[in-house]
Design a protein around this motif. Structure first.
Motif, PDB file in Angstrom:
ATOM      1  N   ALA A 173       1.054  -1.155   0.181  1.00  0.00           N
ATOM      2  CA  ALA A 173      -0.117   0.075   0.028  1.00  0.00           C
ATOM      3  C   ALA A 173       0.440   1.094   0.259  1.00  0.00           C
ATOM      4  O   ALA A 173       2.137   1.320   0.498  1.00  0.00           O
ATOM      5  N   MET A 174      -0.032   2.283  -0.391  1.00  0.00           N
ATOM      6  CA  MET A 174       0.842   3.825  -0.141  1.00  0.00           C
ATOM      7  C   MET A 174       0.003   4.893   0.135  1.00  0.00           C
ATOM      8  O   MET A 174      -1.343   4.528   0.061  1.00  0.00           O
ATOM      9  N   ALA A 175       0.093   5.421   1.242  1.00  0.00           N
ATOM     10  CA  ALA A 175      -1.278   6.572   1.634  1.00  0.00           C
ATOM     11  C   ALA A 175      -0.757   7.901   1.382  1.00  0.00           C
ATOM     12  O   ALA A 175       0.347   7.859   0.696  1.00  0.00           O
ATOM     13  N   GLN A 176      -1.653   9.109   1.492  1.00  0.00           N
ATOM     14  CA  GLN A 176      -1.740  10.474   1.145  1.00  0.00           C
ATOM     15  C   GLN A 176      -2.028  10.658   2.754  1.00  0.00           C
ATOM     16  O   GLN A 176      -2.926  10.345   3.124  1.00  0.00           O
ATOM     17  N   THR A 177      -1.584  12.363   2.385  1.00  0.00           N
ATOM     18  CA  THR A 177      -2.114  12.921   3.375  1.00  0.00           C
ATOM     19  C   THR A 177      -2.231  14.838   3.140  1.00  0.00           C
ATOM     20  O   THR A 177      -1.222  15.423   1.923  1.00  0.00           O
ATOM     21  N   GLY A 178      -2.676  15.598   3.688  1.00  0.00           N
ATOM     22  CA  GLY A 178      -2.459  16.813   3.660  1.00  0.00           C
ATOM     23  C   GLY A 178      -3.639  17.693   3.514  1.00  0.00           C
ATOM     24  O   GLY A 178      -4.287  18.522   3.869  1.00  0.00           O
ATOM     25  N   VAL A 179      -4.503  16.416   3.394  1.00  0.00           N
ATOM     26  CA  VAL A 179      -5.690  17.510   2.489  1.00  0.00           C
ATOM     27  C   VAL A 179      -6.639  18.177   4.139  1.00  0.00           C
ATOM     28  O   VAL A 179      -6.912  19.513   3.822  1.00  0.00           O
ATOM     29  N   LEU A 180      -6.577  17.325   4.715  1.00  0.00           N
ATOM     30  CA  LEU A 180      -7.654  17.725   6.118  1.00  0.00           C
ATOM     31  C   LEU A 180      -6.896  17.377   6.948  1.00  0.00           C
ATOM     32  O   LEU A 180      -6.956  18.307   7.926  1.00  0.00           O
ATOM     33  N   SER A 181      -5.650  16.775   7.277  1.00  0.00           N
ATOM     34  CA  SER A 181      -4.848  16.657   8.359  1.00  0.00           C
ATOM     35  C   SER A 181      -4.220  17.424   8.046  1.00  0.00           C
ATOM     36  O   SER A 181      -2.803  17.927   7.888  1.00  0.00           O
ATOM     37  N   PRO A 182      -3.468  18.026   9.251  1.00  0.00           N
ATOM     38  CA  PRO A 182      -2.495  18.609   9.850  1.00  0.00           C
ATOM     39  C   PRO A 182      -1.582  17.798  10.994  1.00  0.00           C
ATOM     40  O   PRO A 182       0.009  18.627   9.998  1.00  0.00           O
ATOM     41  N   ASN A 183      -2.246  16.992  10.772  1.00  0.00           N
ATOM     42  CA  ASN A 183      -0.714  15.756  11.463  1.00  0.00           C
ATOM     43  C   ASN A 183      -0.231  14.323  10.467  1.00  0.00           C
ATOM     44  O   ASN A 183       0.392  13.946  11.458  1.00  0.00           O
ATOM     45  N   ASN A 184      -0.214  14.837   9.460  1.00  0.00           N
ATOM     46  CA  ASN A 184       0.071  13.159   8.290  1.00  0.00           C
ATOM     47  C   ASN A 184      -0.445  12.471   8.870  1.00  0.00           C
ATOM     48  O   ASN A 184      -0.205  11.151   8.500  1.00  0.00           O
ATOM     49  N   VAL A 185      -2.036  12.393   9.460  1.00  0.00           N
ATOM     50  CA  VAL A 185      -2.870  11.067   9.667  1.00  0.00           C
ATOM     51  C   VAL A 185      -2.617  11.030   7.809  1.00  0.00           C
ATOM     52  O   VAL A 185      -3.419  11.858   7.212  1.00  0.00           O
ATOM     53  N   PRO A 186      -3.051   9.422   7.454  1.00  0.00           N
ATOM     54  CA  PRO A 186      -2.961   9.167   6.395  1.00  0.00           C
ATOM     55  C   PRO A 186      -4.683   9.257   6.171  1.00  0.00           C
ATOM     56  O   PRO A 186      -5.953   9.135   6.950  1.00  0.00           O
ATOM     57  N   GLU A 187      -5.169   9.951   5.265  1.00  0.00           N
ATOM     58  CA  GLU A 187      -6.210  10.177   4.377  1.00  0.00           C
ATOM     59  C   GLU A 187      -6.887   9.422   3.751  1.00  0.00           C
ATOM     60  O   GLU A 187      -8.118   9.314   3.129  1.00  0.00           O
ATOM     61  N   THR A 188      -5.973   8.788   3.173  1.00  0.00           N
ATOM     62  CA  THR A 188      -5.913   8.358   1.605  1.00  0.00           C
ATOM     63  C   THR A 188      -4.807   7.367   1.301  1.00  0.00           C
ATOM     64  O   THR A 188      -4.412   7.675   1.327  1.00  0.00           O
ATOM     65  N   VAL A 189      -5.522   5.590   0.554  1.00  0.00           N
ATOM     66  CA  VAL A 189      -4.953   4.619   0.876  1.00  0.00           C
ATOM     67  C   VAL A 189      -4.997   4.010  -0.064  1.00  0.00           C
ATOM     68  O   VAL A 189      -6.662   3.675  -0.216  1.00  0.00           O
ATOM     69  N   MET A 190      -3.862   3.542  -0.938  1.00  0.00           N
ATOM     70  CA  MET A 190      -4.885   2.969  -2.023  1.00  0.00           C
ATOM     71  C   MET A 190      -3.155   1.510  -2.228  1.00  0.00           C
ATOM     72  O   MET A 190      -2.593   1.677  -1.710  1.00  0.00           O
ATOM     73  N   GLY A 191      -3.886   0.248  -2.155  1.00  0.00           N
ATOM     74  CA  GLY A 191      -3.307  -1.072  -2.228  1.00  0.00           C
ATOM     75  C   GLY A 191      -3.800  -2.308  -2.921  1.00  0.00           C
ATOM     76  O   GLY A 191      -4.746  -2.204  -3.375  1.00  0.00           O
ATOM     77  N   THR A 192      -3.020  -3.606  -2.614  1.00  0.00           N
ATOM     78  CA  THR A 192      -3.555  -4.572  -2.375  1.00  0.00           C
ATOM     79  C   THR A 192      -3.378  -5.290  -1.415  1.00  0.00           C
ATOM     80  O   THR A 192      -2.554  -5.242  -1.123  1.00  0.00           O
ATOM     81  N   ILE A 193      -3.956  -6.282  -1.860  1.00  0.00           N
ATOM     82  CA  ILE A 193      -4.276  -7.294  -0.904  1.00  0.00           C
ATOM     83  C   ILE A 193      -4.784  -8.825  -1.900  1.00  0.00           C
ATOM     84  O   ILE A 193      -5.184  -9.108  -2.835  1.00  0.00           O
ATOM     85  N   GLU A 194      -3.590  -9.987  -1.230  1.00  0.00           N
ATOM     86  CA  GLU A 194      -3.948 -10.987  -2.122  1.00  0.00           C
ATOM     87  C   GLU A 194      -4.215 -12.111  -1.257  1.00  0.00           C
ATOM     88  O   GLU A 194      -3.695 -11.827   0.072  1.00  0.00           O
ATOM     89  N   PHE A 195      -5.960 -13.056  -2.030  1.00  0.00           N
ATOM     90  CA  PHE A 195      -5.874 -13.764  -1.266  1.00  0.00           C
ATOM     91  C   PHE A 195      -5.250 -15.092  -1.192  1.00  0.00           C
ATOM     92  O   PHE A 195      -5.095 -15.747  -2.229  1.00  0.00           O
ATOM     93  N   ALA A 196      -5.462 -16.211   0.407  1.00  0.00           N
ATOM     94  CA  ALA A 196      -4.863 -17.650  -0.489  1.00  0.00           C
ATOM     95  C   ALA A 196      -5.184 -18.413  -1.532  1.00  0.00           C
ATOM     96  O   ALA A 196      -4.524 -19.453  -2.352  1.00  0.00           O
ATOM     97  N   LYS A 197      -6.364 -17.760  -1.675  1.00  0.00           N
ATOM     98  CA  LYS A 197      -7.223 -18.812  -3.529  1.00  0.00           C
ATOM     99  C   LYS A 197      -6.442 -18.041  -4.407  1.00  0.00           C
ATOM    100  O   LYS A 197      -7.231 -18.763  -4.812  1.00  0.00           O
ATOM    101  N   GLY A 198      -5.809 -17.429  -4.586  1.00  0.00           N
ATOM    102  CA  GLY A 198      -6.029 -16.397  -5.673  1.00  0.00           C
ATOM    103  C   GLY A 198      -6.251 -14.837  -5.945  1.00  0.00           C
ATOM    104  O   GLY A 198      -6.059 -14.870  -6.990  1.00  0.00           O
ATOM    105  N   ALA A 199      -7.415 -14.956  -5.562  1.00  0.00           N
ATOM    106  CA  ALA A 199      -7.944 -13.141  -5.992  1.00  0.00           C
ATOM    107  C   ALA A 199      -7.245 -12.152  -5.258  1.00  0.00           C
ATOM    108  O   ALA A 199      -6.206 -12.323  -4.688  1.00  0.00           O
ATOM    109  N   LEU A 200      -7.303 -11.115  -6.051  1.00  0.00           N
ATOM    110  CA  LEU A 200      -5.592 -10.743  -6.244  1.00  0.00           C
ATOM    111  C   LEU A 200      -6.910  -8.925  -6.255  1.00  0.00           C
ATOM    112  O   LEU A 200      -7.761  -8.788  -7.110  1.00  0.00           O
TER     113      LEU A 200
END
Ligand code: NDP
Length: 335
Positions: free
Chosen positions: A196-223
């Protein structure tokens, strides 16, 4: 049953009190860190007792169950106090901020033989339940890929601890935990790695993650790719599920409201799936009540709460270390 609320929160006021009353239970007390807020909340919500002392409020023998909807950092400590007082606990997500706290909560619930559940309400969405059924019935074949868009515009009245206090976990412990739980429920499968990667700074003055994009791989193969945000205006949530025989598209369904549409696309064309919507929170509290009466299990158990927390913390770690993280399922599966 008689309920004690812990936290004079927005979610309790807007959704939970109604749900508790709808299943025939009563809200008999409210505990807040602030006595004046507790009193004000009690008056507005027609609750008999109010307090700023949780331990004292728990001496009340009339209390059967406790609903915790304080800020995330308080859940574990307050739940432990309620569990030690032998009360059933419905805890808001995330159930804790650390795996060891979550494990201790599960242990306490076992010791005192009370029900501990986590309020992952999306499991009760009629659209989510229909998707789960269609996947289980092999209507789209093997699930290959999912695109999970859970991006919202955080309302002004909720722009407080969520965006100001880094330890509360920002969007990851607020929204991504829901994605993880919903995906585990839909796929009946466990994640094995995340990035994953995250973004901050639109609402948060304290670097709290406000947007996150990422991937999750599941055991049976779904991505899965996921996109969670507090800063997406005029946007609708969606889930797209691509299988080997067809695909499912759900829109406007990752919400507190009993709404959303679902379409199935396959060799017969595009079909809108009929949905009978029902209140998600009423369903949560009915299943919790049934579990206490030994008539089933809560929609999301404490173990489900632990799993979503573990995976969310791995996503935090992936962001911090800029690394793809493999998950070790072994340790927690013993619960
Ligand atoms: P709120 O910000 O409304 O409330 C959180 C806590 O903040 C309250 O319990 C209260 O604690 C305190 N608080 C409330 N108003 C004020 C105020 N004016 N000044 C200072 N403190 C205040 O949060 P939410 O209701 O949105 O969320 C509460 C919890 O519920 C979170 O853990 C969240 O993740 C979860 N949640 C779950 C949802 C679900 O669908 N499962 C939906 C929404 C939230 P106290 O009274 O003790 O001081």
């Amino acid at each position: 049953m008689n309920w004690l609320l812990v936290g004079a929160s927005n979610v309790a006021q807007e959704w939970i009190i109604l749900a508790i009353r709808a299943v025939g239970d009563e809200v008999t007390g409210i505990v807040s860190n602030d006595l004046v807020r507790a009193q004000d909340f009690a008056r507005k919500q027609n609750i008999q007792k109010f307090s700023h002392d949780l331990k004292h409020a728990l001496y009340d023998n009339e209390v059967d169950a406790v609903y915790i909807s304080s800020a995330n950092s308080l859940h574990a400590e307050q739940a432990m106090i309620a569990l030690k007082a032998k009360k059933h606990v419905m805890c808001e997500k995330p159930m804790a901020l650390s795996i060891s706290d979550a494990q201790q909560m599960i242990e306490q619930a076992k010791i005192h033989q009370v029900v501990l559940a986590v309020n992952y309400h999306l499991r009760n969405s009629a659209v989510i339940q229909k998707i789960r059924e269609l996947i289980a019935n092999n209507c789209i074949g093997e699930v290959q890929n999912i695109r999970f868009c859970h991006a919202v515009s955080l309302p002004k009245n909720l722009q407080s601890w969520r965006i100001h206090t880094p330890s509360e976990g920002g969007v990851i412990l607020d929204i991504t935990v829901h994605d993880i739980d919903t995906l585990r429920f839909l796929l009946n499968d466990e994640p094995i790695s995340v990035s994953a990667m995250a973004q901050t700074g639109v609402l948060s003055p304290n670097n709290v993650p406000e947007t996150v994009m990422g991937t999750i791989e599941f055991a049976k193969g779904a991505l899965v790719s996921f996109y969670d945000s507090f800063t997406a205006q005029y946007f609708q949530t969606s889930i797209d599920i691509i299988g080997t025989k067809g695909n499912l598209q759900a829109s406007n369904t990752l919400t507190q409201h009993a709404i959303g549409e679902l379409h199935l696309n396959n060799d017969k064309g595009c079909q809108r799936i009929p949905i009978e919507h029902h209140n998600l929170y009423v369903s949560s509290f009915q299943q919790f009540k049934n579990a206490i009466q030994n008539r089933g299990r809560p929609a999301a158990t404490a173990y489900d709460g632990l799993r979503s927390l573990e995976i969310a913390l791995a996503i935090q770690q992936a962001i911090e270390n800029k690394k793809h993280i493999s998950l070790n399922l072994g340790e927690s599966l013993c619960f």
